[in-house]
Structures are given as C-alpha cells and as structure tokens.
Write a protein that holds these residues in place. Structure first.
Motif, PDB file in Angstrom:
ATOM      1  N   ILE A 113       0.591  -1.558   0.026  1.00 11.74           N
ATOM      2  CA  ILE A 113       0.230  -0.330  -0.064  1.00 11.74           C
ATOM      3  C   ILE A 113       0.875   1.690   0.066  1.00 11.74           C
ATOM      4  O   ILE A 113       1.998   1.213   1.215  1.00 11.74           O
ATOM      5  N   ALA A 114       0.855   2.323  -0.761  1.00 10.66           N
ATOM      6  CA  ALA A 114       1.283   3.471  -0.487  1.00 10.66           C
ATOM      7  C   ALA A 114       0.925   4.837  -0.067  1.00 10.66           C
ATOM      8  O   ALA A 114      -0.784   4.706  -0.076  1.00 10.66           O
ATOM      9  N   HIS A 330       0.059   3.072 -13.343  1.00  9.00           N
ATOM     10  CA  HIS A 330      -0.849   3.735 -13.239  1.00  9.00           C
ATOM     11  C   HIS A 330      -1.998   4.070 -14.417  1.00  9.00           C
ATOM     12  O   HIS A 330      -1.258   4.412 -15.601  1.00  9.00           O
ATOM     13  N   ILE A 331      -3.264   2.952 -14.521  1.00 10.65           N
ATOM     14  CA  ILE A 331      -3.857   2.629 -15.474  1.00 10.65           C
ATOM     15  C   ILE A 331      -4.966   3.039 -15.908  1.00 10.65           C
ATOM     16  O   ILE A 331      -5.716   3.555 -14.651  1.00 10.65           O
ATOM     17  N   GLY A 332      -5.745   2.755 -17.292  1.00 11.50           N
ATOM     18  CA  GLY A 332      -6.683   3.021 -17.300  1.00 11.50           C
ATOM     19  C   GLY A 332      -8.150   1.446 -17.478  1.00 11.50           C
ATOM     20  O   GLY A 332      -7.191   0.769 -17.254  1.00 11.50           O
ATOM     21  N   LEU A 353      15.985 -10.612 -13.922  1.00  9.86           N
ATOM     22  CA  LEU A 353      15.010  -9.523 -12.292  1.00  9.86           C
ATOM     23  C   LEU A 353      13.853  -9.801 -12.162  1.00  9.86           C
ATOM     24  O   LEU A 353      12.796 -10.200 -12.546  1.00  9.86           O
ATOM     25  N   GLU A 354      13.613  -9.678 -10.819  1.00 10.10           N
ATOM     26  CA  GLU A 354      12.455  -9.353  -9.942  1.00 10.10           C
ATOM     27  C   GLU A 354      11.433  -7.777 -10.214  1.00 10.10           C
ATOM     28  O   GLU A 354      12.020  -7.198 -11.052  1.00 10.10           O
ATOM     29  N   ILE A 355       9.673  -8.743 -10.963  1.00  9.12           N
ATOM     30  CA  ILE A 355       9.733  -7.970 -11.798  1.00  9.12           C
ATOM     31  C   ILE A 355       8.272  -7.532  -9.949  1.00  9.12           C
ATOM     32  O   ILE A 355       7.759  -8.118  -9.075  1.00  9.12           O
ATOM     33  N   GLN A 356       8.498  -6.099  -9.356  1.00  6.26           N
ATOM     34  CA  GLN A 356       7.075  -5.441  -8.859  1.00  6.26           C
ATOM     35  C   GLN A 356       6.549  -4.388  -9.759  1.00  6.26           C
ATOM     36  O   GLN A 356       6.827  -3.802 -10.336  1.00  6.26           O
ATOM     37  N   ILE A 357       5.068  -4.447  -8.953  1.00  5.32           N
ATOM     38  CA  ILE A 357       3.834  -3.696 -10.020  1.00  5.32           C
ATOM     39  C   ILE A 357       4.275  -2.736  -8.673  1.00  5.32           C
ATOM     40  O   ILE A 357       3.112  -3.456  -7.417  1.00  5.32           O
ATOM     41  N   THR A 358       4.400  -1.533  -8.716  1.00  4.82           N
ATOM     42  CA  THR A 358       4.884  -0.518  -7.324  1.00  4.82           C
ATOM     43  C   THR A 358       3.874   0.523  -7.496  1.00  4.82           C
ATOM     44  O   THR A 358       3.725   0.423  -6.518  1.00  4.82           O
ATOM     45  N   GLU A 359       3.106   0.452  -8.610  1.00  2.00           N
ATOM     46  CA  GLU A 359       2.290   1.800  -7.913  1.00  2.00           C
ATOM     47  C   GLU A 359       0.206   1.657  -8.955  1.00  2.00           C
ATOM     48  O   GLU A 359      -0.117   2.278  -9.709  1.00  2.00           O
ATOM     49  N   LEU A 360      -0.354   0.243  -8.563  1.00  2.00           N
ATOM     50  CA  LEU A 360      -2.069  -0.143  -9.463  1.00  2.00           C
ATOM     51  C   LEU A 360      -2.484   0.752  -9.106  1.00  2.00           C
ATOM     52  O   LEU A 360      -2.751   0.981  -7.311  1.00  2.00           O
ATOM     53  N   ASP A 361      -3.254   1.668  -9.612  1.00  2.00           N
ATOM     54  CA  ASP A 361      -4.240   1.618  -9.937  1.00  2.00           C
ATOM     55  C   ASP A 361      -5.339   2.286 -11.261  1.00  2.00           C
ATOM     56  O   ASP A 361      -4.508   1.793 -12.087  1.00  2.00           O
ATOM     57  N   ILE A 362      -6.955   2.794 -11.308  1.00  2.00           N
ATOM     58  CA  ILE A 362      -7.159   2.673 -11.955  1.00  2.00           C
ATOM     59  C   ILE A 362      -8.534   3.502 -12.054  1.00  2.00           C
ATOM     60  O   ILE A 362      -9.135   3.066 -11.176  1.00  2.00           O
ATOM     61  N   THR A 398       6.973 -10.207  -7.091  1.00  2.00           N
ATOM     62  CA  THR A 398       7.644 -10.246  -6.400  1.00  2.00           C
ATOM     63  C   THR A 398       6.748  -9.023  -5.173  1.00  2.00           C
ATOM     64  O   THR A 398       6.577  -9.738  -3.866  1.00  2.00           O
ATOM     65  N   ASN A 399       6.004  -8.387  -4.982  1.00  2.00           N
ATOM     66  CA  ASN A 399       5.311  -7.338  -4.970  1.00  2.00           C
ATOM     67  C   ASN A 399       3.985  -6.783  -5.468  1.00  2.00           C
ATOM     68  O   ASN A 399       4.422  -6.638  -7.341  1.00  2.00           O
ATOM     69  N   VAL A 400       2.785  -6.538  -5.345  1.00  2.00           N
ATOM     70  CA  VAL A 400       2.136  -5.906  -6.328  1.00  2.00           C
ATOM     71  C   VAL A 400       1.640  -4.497  -4.971  1.00  2.00           C
ATOM     72  O   VAL A 400       0.982  -5.140  -4.104  1.00  2.00           O
ATOM     73  N   THR A 401       1.579  -3.213  -5.051  1.00  2.00           N
ATOM     74  CA  THR A 401       1.455  -2.266  -4.352  1.00  2.00           C
ATOM     75  C   THR A 401      -0.215  -1.675  -5.383  1.00  2.00           C
ATOM     76  O   THR A 401       0.239  -1.671  -6.159  1.00  2.00           O
ATOM     77  N   VAL A 402      -0.724  -1.123  -4.369  1.00  2.00           N
ATOM     78  CA  VAL A 402      -1.943  -0.460  -5.246  1.00  2.00           C
ATOM     79  C   VAL A 402      -1.537   1.057  -4.448  1.00  2.00           C
ATOM     80  O   VAL A 402      -0.442   1.775  -2.941  1.00  2.00           O
ATOM     81  N   TRP A 403      -1.830   2.338  -5.316  1.00  2.00           N
ATOM     82  CA  TRP A 403      -1.076   3.261  -5.299  1.00  2.00           C
ATOM     83  C   TRP A 403      -2.002   4.568  -4.364  1.00  2.00           C
ATOM     84  O   TRP A 403      -2.452   5.138  -4.082  1.00  2.00           O
ATOM     85  N   GLY A 404      -2.489   3.841  -2.834  1.00  2.00           N
ATOM     86  CA  GLY A 404      -3.449   4.790  -2.135  1.00  2.00           C
ATOM     87  C   GLY A 404      -4.013   3.327  -1.310  1.00  2.00           C
ATOM     88  O   GLY A 404      -4.638   2.298  -2.642  1.00  2.00           O
ATOM     89  N   LEU A 405      -5.034   3.831  -0.543  1.00  2.00           N
ATOM     90  CA  LEU A 405      -5.613   3.270   0.057  1.00  2.00           C
ATOM     91  C   LEU A 405      -7.578   3.196  -0.503  1.00  2.00           C
ATOM     92  O   LEU A 405      -8.601   2.087  -0.573  1.00  2.00           O
ATOM     93  N   THR A 406      -7.883   4.828  -0.166  1.00  2.00           N
ATOM     94  CA  THR A 406      -8.950   4.901  -0.432  1.00  2.00           C
ATOM     95  C   THR A 406      -9.236   5.888  -1.777  1.00  2.00           C
ATOM     96  O   THR A 406      -8.076   6.763  -2.039  1.00  2.00           O
TER      97      THR A 406
END
Ligand code: G3I
Length: 445
Positions: A113-114, A330-332, A353-362, A398-406
């Motif tokens: 989570i960011a 940051h996708i649509g 290399l490792e891949i991390q999804i670092t700032e996911l949001d739609i 190795t990680n999936v992070t969403v860019w924000g809680l709400t």
C-alpha cells in the motif's frame, strides 16, 4: 491503542457455514488460528507447480468416501455444496471481518500500500493496513524534497554533502517495524520532488543560480544515497526491503541519449546520461546486502519506453547493480490492453530481474454500479495475469502495491470524481477489492 473491530454476525456467518461445509469434506484446515482468511467462494491461489485445484479435490474426495461401501441403488449422488456467489460487495472494513489480501496472496507476492503519514496515523486506516498489507510505500515522505534540509545543508558549509532530516517518515518506518510490515524505499533519485537548489552551486535558490559541476553532483548524489540508507538501516534495521533507486528516467522523444528524459531532469543536465548507472553503483555500495535495488517507471508498456528501459536495466544488470524493475501501473479502464501489459511483464521477466507492480491504480471516472463491477473485473484479470505469469515461471513478480487506500485519498482524485482503488471513503470494500481476491462474484470477463 487501535480500536477493536466489532465482529458482526449475519452474512459472514453464512459464509462461514459454507466454508465449514466445503472444508469439512476434505479435512482441509483453515490455518493455524482457524480464522477464515479468504473468501470461501473464491478461486484459491495455488503455489507454482501445485496441481491441487481446490474445487476438484472437493468433488473427488467427496465421491470416493461416500461411494465406497454403499449400495448403488441407495447411494445418493455426491453433491457439491452450493456455492454462494457474492452480490453484496460493500462491506465495512471497520465493522466486519473481511479476508486479508496479503494472506490470500502470500505464496505469490507481497501486497503493498502507498500511504501518506496523515492517513497512516488514522486509527481505523492503520488497523486496516495492518490487516490487509505486508508491504508499504511512503506516498511522499521519503522523497528528496521531504528529506533534504536546506538550512542545515547551507549551515554545514560543504558543497558536496547535504544534510537530511527524517521527521516526515520516522513514524511510518516505526509503524512498519512495530507491525512487521516491510517497506519499499521510494525514491532516491528522481527529477521530480527534488528541490532545484539541490542542483545549484552554493545550494542557491535564486533565479540566477547556476548548476553545480558534474563532479560536485556525483558527490552530492553519493552522499545523499549513503545518508538515507545509513539512517534507515541503522534506525529501522530490516524494515526496507527494496529501494526505488531511480524513478522515471526514461522518456523517449525528450532528447536524452538512449531515450532518456532530459528536458526536465536536472540529474541528466548536471551529470549526464550515466547518472542512472552511478546512482545504482552508489546504492549497491551502501545498501544492506539483502535489500533489492529497483528501477521504477510509468507507462512501461509503451513500446519505445519498454525498449529503452530494457536497454538501460540490462546495462546496469551487467554491472551487477540492479535487482528489479518496478512497473508503476497507473492504468485506465481499457488502456493499456491486458495483452500489451502482460507482454511487457514477460519481456521484463526475460531479464531474470524481479518484477514489482509498484503503484497500481485504475483511473475510473464514473461511479455507476456497473462500472464498479467492471473495475472489479479489471483488477481480477490483472491478478489472474500476475498469478499465471508466476505459475508458469514467466516472471518473478515479488510485490503488487496499490497506490493509495481509498478513492478519496488517491493522487488522481483532484476533481473528486475518481474511483481508482479498493476501498471507498467510508472504508467499505469495493468490487475492486473482491476482484483482487478472485471472488466468484466478480466476473473474469
Ligand atoms: O507539500 C504541500 C503542502 O505543503 C500543501 O499544503 C499541499 C496542498 O495541496 O500540497 C503539498 O504538496 C503536494 C504533495 O503531493 C504532498 O501532498 C503536491 O502539491 C502534490 O503535487 C504531491 O503529489 C504527489 C505526486 O507524486 C507529486 O509528484 C502525490 O501525492 C503522490 O502520490 C505522487 O506519487 C507519484 C510517485 O511518487 C511516482 N509515480 C507517480 C505517482 C503519482 O503521481
């Protein structure tokens, strides 16, 4: 003390009963503490190479045990327990027990989570974060503009070594340490959110300031990286597991060598095109051996950008100074296509290399029920894709992070009409949350 949740009965008990029925047949245990941590109607992730698809096991084992010693005429047909398909997606994360995303995906990747400091220190949000996430990224609090102390730097009187302060992120690092959450260090070297004076002779912030020399900037860069890492690693040992060493250095068409960003990058303009390599060299020198070093960027699925990133990271990989690629994501709702997105992960995966999804949001900008379900579908398909790529060994995600809680707190929500995340402003789960959990109530297509 964080507030304790009120555990309501009701719909959850119905789930629980279904869970007892399903797992009762198989003798599967729910885990050490007996808590139900995943939705009973969801597809359970299986470890790579593990062929036990849960639904199949239930049917087979039930058939064998029931059929063994019974007369064919009187033997009732083995029946699958009826699965309840979720239709109510909006569950209060404060009042009700909801499954944990990080528990659900623990055999695959961490779930991050960011968050900003203010949100984290809200008791309800803090508790929800502890329950749902095992990785955290500071939204702004570890960026150079938060850490660099201009007055102290000027007073110290040296051109080559800045002075830093960590009051912006101390509580966040402490929170992670106290709650066994690992942190992605975001971000060390970035053209944005780094004050202009840091690049100027005498740390000047005047209009007529001139750039410091390459030699001075290399020393400032090295000292900055060293000071951040030394502080964080001594004060909060073991908390940071990955560093975004360089952020957003590629912008094909911007005039830099090999597709590098130039026009608004003072790093490029003062040091030159090798500033990324130098940053990784210094980061490797001062990082703890177990910390992973990442190159992080957005729109990585654009073909020219992907090619330039691959060229850059392969060069740094040869130098032994990089461990992973961060795809911000940051996708649509429809762009990029999942095919393009997956293709990029595959290409990056081929580097080893490792891949991390670092700032996911739609970036959903409508709020009809139908569109919330569609958003849930897109999240579900993304996670389905991640799972498949890990299962087949195509990419070491190795990680999936969403860019924000709400939705309300999202960086996208400047107009108050964006709905990109997993929880709404009253901390209810959205269909997107159940999509991440692969819930059967969310269509995959
Ligand atoms: O610090 C000021 C504060 O003093 C003032 O009261 C407030 C008023 O709006 O603004 C504050 O600064 C804002 C800052 O966030 C902290 O809230 C900036 O205006 C605002 O531009 C800044 O936005 C951040 C953005 O990076 C800036 O680059 C977002 O919160 C943050 O989520 C976003 O994160 C970036 C990643 O680091 C890299 N990838 C893209 C991602 C989204 O842009």
């Amino acid at each position: 003390m964080l507030p304790r949740k009120r555990k309501r009965i009701g719909k959850f008990v119905v789930w629980l009963l279904v869970a007892v029925m399903v797992f009762g047949f198989t003798g599967c245990s729910q885990g050490d503490d007996g808590d139900v941590k995943t939705p009973t109607q969801g597809v359970q992730p299986t470890k790579p190479g593990d062929s036990k698809a849960q639904g199949d096991d239930v049917g087979q084992e039930a058939g064998i045990t029931q059929g063994a010693n019974q007369d064919a005429d009187t033997t009732p047909e083995p029946t699958e327990p009826e699965k309840e398909v979720r239709t109510d997606f909006y569950i209060s994360a404060i009042d009700e027990e909801i499954p944990s995303m990080y528990e659900y995906w623990k055999d695959y990747f961490s779930i991050g989570i960011a968050i900003t400091r203010g949100e984290l220190l809200n008791d309800f949000k803090g508790e929800l974060i502890i329950q749902q996430f095992n990785s955290m990224t500071c939204g702004n609090e570890m960026k150079p503009d938060a850490l660099l102390d201009r007055e102290a730097t000027k007073s110290a009187g040296t051109e080559t070594c800045p002075v830093l302060k960590f009051d912006s992120c101390d509580e966040m690092l402490q929170f992670c340490m106290d709650n066994n959450i690992k942190m992605r260090g975001h971000t060390l070297v970035w053209h944005s959110q780094t004050p202009d004076w840091f690049f100027m002779e005498g740390y000047s912030n005047k209009q007529d300031a001139v750039f410091a020399s390459r030699e001075v900037m290399l020393l400032r860069m090295e000292n900055y990286i060293r000071l951040v890492m030394e502080y964080v690693n001594t004060t909060y040992p073991g908390v940071v597991y990955a560093w975004d060493v360089v952020n957003e250095a590629i912008a094909p068409g911007d005039g830099g060598e090999d597709g590098m960003r130039m026009s608004d990058s003072f790093w490029y303009q003062t040091i030159g095109s090798d500033f990324v390599e130098k940053a990784f060299e210094y980061a490797r020198k001062y990082a703890d051996p177990e910390q992973k070093l990442f190159y992080n960027d957005f729109n990585t699925y654009e073909s020219a950008k992907r090619i330039a990133i691959l060229k850059l990271v392969n060069k740094i990989k040869e130098q032994g100074n990089i461990d992973g690629i961060g795809m911000q994501s940051h996708i649509g709702m429809s762009s990029p296509t999942l095919l393009d997105y997956e293709e990029t992960i595959r290409k990056f995966g081929e580097t080893g290399l490792e891949i991390q999804i670092t700032e996911l949001d739609i970036n959903l900008d409508t709020n009809t029920e139908e569109d919330f379900i569609k958003e849930g579908t897109r999240y579900k398909r993304l996670f389905f894709t991640f799972k498949n790529l890990v299962d087949t060994g195509a990419a070491n995600i190795t990680n999936v992070t969403v860019w924000g809680l709400t939705d309300e707190g999202s960086w996208l929500n400047k107009d108050g009409k964006r709905y990109p995340l997993l929880f709404n402003q009253v901390l209810e789960t959205k269909p997107a949350f159940w999509g991440v959990l692969m819930d059967d109530g969310i269509p995959l297509y």
